[in-house]
Design a protein around this motif. Structure first.
Motif, PDB file in Angstrom:
ATOM      1  N   GLY A 175     -47.302 -25.078 -10.955  1.00  0.00           N
ATOM      2  CA  GLY A 175     -48.275 -25.927 -11.352  1.00  0.00           C
ATOM      3  C   GLY A 175     -48.302 -27.297 -10.719  1.00  0.00           C
ATOM      4  N   SER A 176     -47.137 -27.715  -9.848  1.00  0.00           N
ATOM      5  CA  SER A 176     -47.226 -28.984  -9.281  1.00  0.00           C
ATOM      6  C   SER A 176     -48.170 -28.904  -8.279  1.00  0.00           C
ATOM      7  CB  SER A 176     -45.728 -29.138  -8.430  1.00  0.00           C
ATOM      8  OG  SER A 176     -44.828 -29.385  -9.438  1.00  0.00           O
ATOM      9  N   LEU A 177     -48.848 -29.996  -7.794  1.00  0.00           N
ATOM     10  CA  LEU A 177     -49.961 -30.062  -6.898  1.00  0.00           C
ATOM     11  C   LEU A 177     -49.231 -30.683  -5.643  1.00  0.00           C
ATOM     12  CD1 LEU A 177     -52.861 -29.521  -6.418  1.00  0.00           C
ATOM     13  CD2 LEU A 177     -53.159 -31.862  -7.226  1.00  0.00           C
ATOM     14  N   ARG A 178     -49.402 -30.077  -4.509  1.00  0.00           N
ATOM     15  CA  ARG A 178     -49.065 -30.602  -3.104  1.00  0.00           C
ATOM     16  C   ARG A 178     -49.739 -31.518  -2.700  1.00  0.00           C
ATOM     17  NH1 ARG A 178     -49.646 -30.485   1.802  1.00  0.00           N
ATOM     18  NH2 ARG A 178     -47.746 -30.619   3.447  1.00  0.00           N
ATOM     19  N   LEU A 179     -49.805 -32.726  -2.471  1.00  0.00           N
ATOM     20  CA  LEU A 179     -50.587 -33.724  -2.042  1.00  0.00           C
ATOM     21  C   LEU A 179     -50.142 -34.189  -0.662  1.00  0.00           C
ATOM     22  CD1 LEU A 179     -50.261 -35.907  -5.136  1.00  0.00           C
ATOM     23  CD2 LEU A 179     -52.191 -34.405  -4.532  1.00  0.00           C
ATOM     24  N   ASP A 180     -51.109 -34.302   0.259  1.00  0.00           N
ATOM     25  CA  ASP A 180     -50.928 -34.354   1.549  1.00  0.00           C
ATOM     26  C   ASP A 180     -51.176 -36.009   2.029  1.00  0.00           C
ATOM     27  OD1 ASP A 180     -53.706 -34.670   1.972  1.00  0.00           O
ATOM     28  OD2 ASP A 180     -53.762 -33.204   3.668  1.00  0.00           O
ATOM     29  N   THR A 181     -51.078 -36.554   3.215  1.00  0.00           N
ATOM     30  CA  THR A 181     -51.152 -37.812   3.555  1.00  0.00           C
ATOM     31  C   THR A 181     -52.417 -38.223   3.454  1.00  0.00           C
ATOM     32  OG1 THR A 181     -49.378 -37.397   5.341  1.00  0.00           O
ATOM     33  CG2 THR A 181     -50.633 -39.321   5.391  1.00  0.00           C
ATOM     34  N   ASN A 182     -53.586 -37.400   3.843  1.00  0.00           N
ATOM     35  CA  ASN A 182     -54.745 -37.875   3.956  1.00  0.00           C
ATOM     36  C   ASN A 182     -55.204 -38.314   2.212  1.00  0.00           C
ATOM     37  OD1 ASN A 182     -55.639 -37.716   6.458  1.00  0.00           O
ATOM     38  ND2 ASN A 182     -55.693 -35.298   6.202  1.00  0.00           N
ATOM     39  N   GLU A 242     -45.703 -32.898 -16.586  1.00  0.00           N
ATOM     40  CA  GLU A 242     -45.451 -31.559 -16.854  1.00  0.00           C
ATOM     41  C   GLU A 242     -45.992 -30.822 -15.474  1.00  0.00           C
ATOM     42  OE1 GLU A 242     -47.481 -33.166 -19.265  1.00  0.00           O
ATOM     43  OE2 GLU A 242     -45.732 -33.365 -20.437  1.00  0.00           O
ATOM     44  N   ALA A 243     -46.957 -31.342 -14.554  1.00  0.00           N
ATOM     45  CA  ALA A 243     -47.762 -30.577 -13.483  1.00  0.00           C
ATOM     46  C   ALA A 243     -47.752 -31.778 -12.535  1.00  0.00           C
ATOM     47  CB  ALA A 243     -49.030 -29.986 -13.717  1.00  0.00           C
ATOM     48  N   PRO A 244     -46.754 -32.136 -11.905  1.00  0.00           N
ATOM     49  CA  PRO A 244     -46.931 -33.543 -11.090  1.00  0.00           C
ATOM     50  C   PRO A 244     -47.284 -33.230  -9.711  1.00  0.00           C
ATOM     51  CG  PRO A 244     -44.712 -32.650 -11.102  1.00  0.00           C
ATOM     52  CD  PRO A 244     -45.309 -31.851 -12.207  1.00  0.00           C
ATOM     53  N   GLU A 279     -43.453 -48.264  -3.392  1.00  0.00           N
ATOM     54  CA  GLU A 279     -42.890 -48.604  -4.392  1.00  0.00           C
ATOM     55  C   GLU A 279     -43.679 -47.985  -5.548  1.00  0.00           C
ATOM     56  OE1 GLU A 279     -39.953 -50.019  -5.362  1.00  0.00           O
ATOM     57  OE2 GLU A 279     -39.210 -50.382  -3.279  1.00  0.00           O
ATOM     58  N   VAL A 280     -45.100 -48.248  -5.543  1.00  0.00           N
ATOM     59  CA  VAL A 280     -45.806 -47.512  -6.510  1.00  0.00           C
ATOM     60  C   VAL A 280     -45.691 -46.076  -6.574  1.00  0.00           C
ATOM     61  CG1 VAL A 280     -48.332 -47.170  -7.146  1.00  0.00           C
ATOM     62  CG2 VAL A 280     -47.263 -49.336  -6.278  1.00  0.00           C
ATOM     63  N   LEU A 281     -45.578 -45.495  -5.331  1.00  0.00           N
ATOM     64  CA  LEU A 281     -45.210 -44.034  -5.322  1.00  0.00           C
ATOM     65  C   LEU A 281     -44.078 -43.590  -6.076  1.00  0.00           C
ATOM     66  CD1 LEU A 281     -46.619 -42.742  -1.836  1.00  0.00           C
ATOM     67  CD2 LEU A 281     -47.723 -42.444  -4.077  1.00  0.00           C
ATOM     68  N   LEU A 282     -42.928 -44.247  -5.713  1.00  0.00           N
ATOM     69  CA  LEU A 282     -41.598 -44.062  -6.230  1.00  0.00           C
ATOM     70  C   LEU A 282     -41.477 -44.183  -7.749  1.00  0.00           C
ATOM     71  CD1 LEU A 282     -39.437 -45.774  -3.335  1.00  0.00           C
ATOM     72  CD2 LEU A 282     -39.471 -43.179  -3.976  1.00  0.00           C
ATOM     73  N   ARG A 283     -42.258 -45.095  -8.340  1.00  0.00           N
ATOM     74  CA  ARG A 283     -42.296 -45.323  -9.768  1.00  0.00           C
ATOM     75  C   ARG A 283     -43.137 -44.501 -10.629  1.00  0.00           C
ATOM     76  NH1 ARG A 283     -42.401 -51.131  -8.074  1.00  0.00           N
ATOM     77  NH2 ARG A 283     -44.484 -50.977  -8.379  1.00  0.00           N
ATOM     78  N   VAL A 301     -45.661 -38.141 -10.095  1.00  0.00           N
ATOM     79  CA  VAL A 301     -45.639 -37.837  -8.342  1.00  0.00           C
ATOM     80  C   VAL A 301     -44.268 -37.820  -8.218  1.00  0.00           C
ATOM     81  CG1 VAL A 301     -46.245 -38.562  -6.162  1.00  0.00           C
ATOM     82  CG2 VAL A 301     -47.808 -39.442  -7.890  1.00  0.00           C
ATOM     83  N   VAL A 302     -44.025 -36.562  -7.646  1.00  0.00           N
ATOM     84  CA  VAL A 302     -42.580 -36.203  -7.158  1.00  0.00           C
ATOM     85  C   VAL A 302     -42.524 -36.417  -5.654  1.00  0.00           C
ATOM     86  CG1 VAL A 302     -40.901 -34.399  -7.254  1.00  0.00           C
ATOM     87  CG2 VAL A 302     -42.227 -34.753  -9.204  1.00  0.00           C
ATOM     88  N   ILE A 303     -41.643 -37.208  -5.373  1.00  0.00           N
ATOM     89  CA  ILE A 303     -41.481 -37.354  -3.936  1.00  0.00           C
ATOM     90  C   ILE A 303     -40.286 -36.326  -3.418  1.00  0.00           C
ATOM     91  CG2 ILE A 303     -40.951 -38.946  -2.176  1.00  0.00           C
ATOM     92  CD1 ILE A 303     -42.606 -40.923  -3.675  1.00  0.00           C
ATOM     93  N   ASP A 304     -40.353 -35.523  -2.383  1.00  0.00           N
ATOM     94  CA  ASP A 304     -39.321 -34.957  -1.710  1.00  0.00           C
ATOM     95  C   ASP A 304     -38.058 -35.979  -1.367  1.00  0.00           C
ATOM     96  OD1 ASP A 304     -37.915 -32.601  -0.842  1.00  0.00           O
ATOM     97  OD2 ASP A 304     -38.948 -32.720   1.152  1.00  0.00           O
ATOM     98  N   ARG A 305     -37.060 -35.493  -1.759  1.00  0.00           N
ATOM     99  CA  ARG A 305     -35.947 -36.293  -1.457  1.00  0.00           C
ATOM    100  C   ARG A 305     -36.129 -38.004  -1.473  1.00  0.00           C
ATOM    101  NH1 ARG A 305     -35.240 -33.784   4.436  1.00  0.00           N
ATOM    102  NH2 ARG A 305     -36.688 -32.409   3.910  1.00  0.00           N
TER     103      ARG A 305
END
Length: 101
Positions: A14-21, A48-50, A81-85, A89-93
Motif C-alpha cells: 500500500g505504500s506509494l513510492r514517490l520519486d524526485t519529480n 496507513e498507506a504512506p 524539514e517539512v518532509l521529515l516531519r 511520508v516515509v523517508i528511507d533511512r
C-alpha cells in the motif's frame, strides 16, 4: 513528457513510492498541469498507506532545488524539514538525513 503515473508505484502492501519529480513539482508548484497531480498524489498518502521516498530521491531533490531553482541551503533545509516531519511520508533511512542550514 514526464508522467507521474509511471514514476510512482505502490510497494509494501500500500505504500506509494514517490520519486524526485513528484516532490519538485509539489515543492515548486511551477507546472500548471503536473503540479496539481503531484499535490493530489502526496496529499492522498496516509499513515496507513504512506508515501515512500528513497535516499537517492532526497539527494536528487536537494540538488535540483539548489541548482535548477536557486534555493539556498536554508530553503532546501526547510523543504527537507517539512518532509521529515510529515507522518504520511516515509523517508528511507530518515535517521541519516540531516539538514544543515
Amino acid at each position: 513528457m514526464w508522467r507521474w503515473q509511471r514514476q510512482s508505484w505502490r510497494i509494501d502492501g500500500g505504500s506509494l513510492r514517490l520519486d524526485t519529480n513528484v516532490f519538485v513539482r509539489y515543492t515548486m508548484q511551477y507546472d500548471t498541469r503536473q503540479s496539481p497531480k503531484a499535490s493530489r498524489l502526496i496529499e492522498s498518502s496516509t499513515v496507513e498507506a504512506p508515501g515512500f521516498v528513497s535516499v537517492a530521491s532526497i539527494v536528487e531533490l536537494g540538488r535540483v532545488l539548489s541548482s535548477a531553482y536557486g534555493l539556498n541551503r536554508t530553503q532546501v533545509g526547510q523543504a527537507f524539514e517539512v518532509l521529515l516531519r510529515t507522518k504520511e511520508v516515509v523517508i528511507d533511512r530518515a535517521d541519516r538525513v540531516e539538514c544543515h542550514t
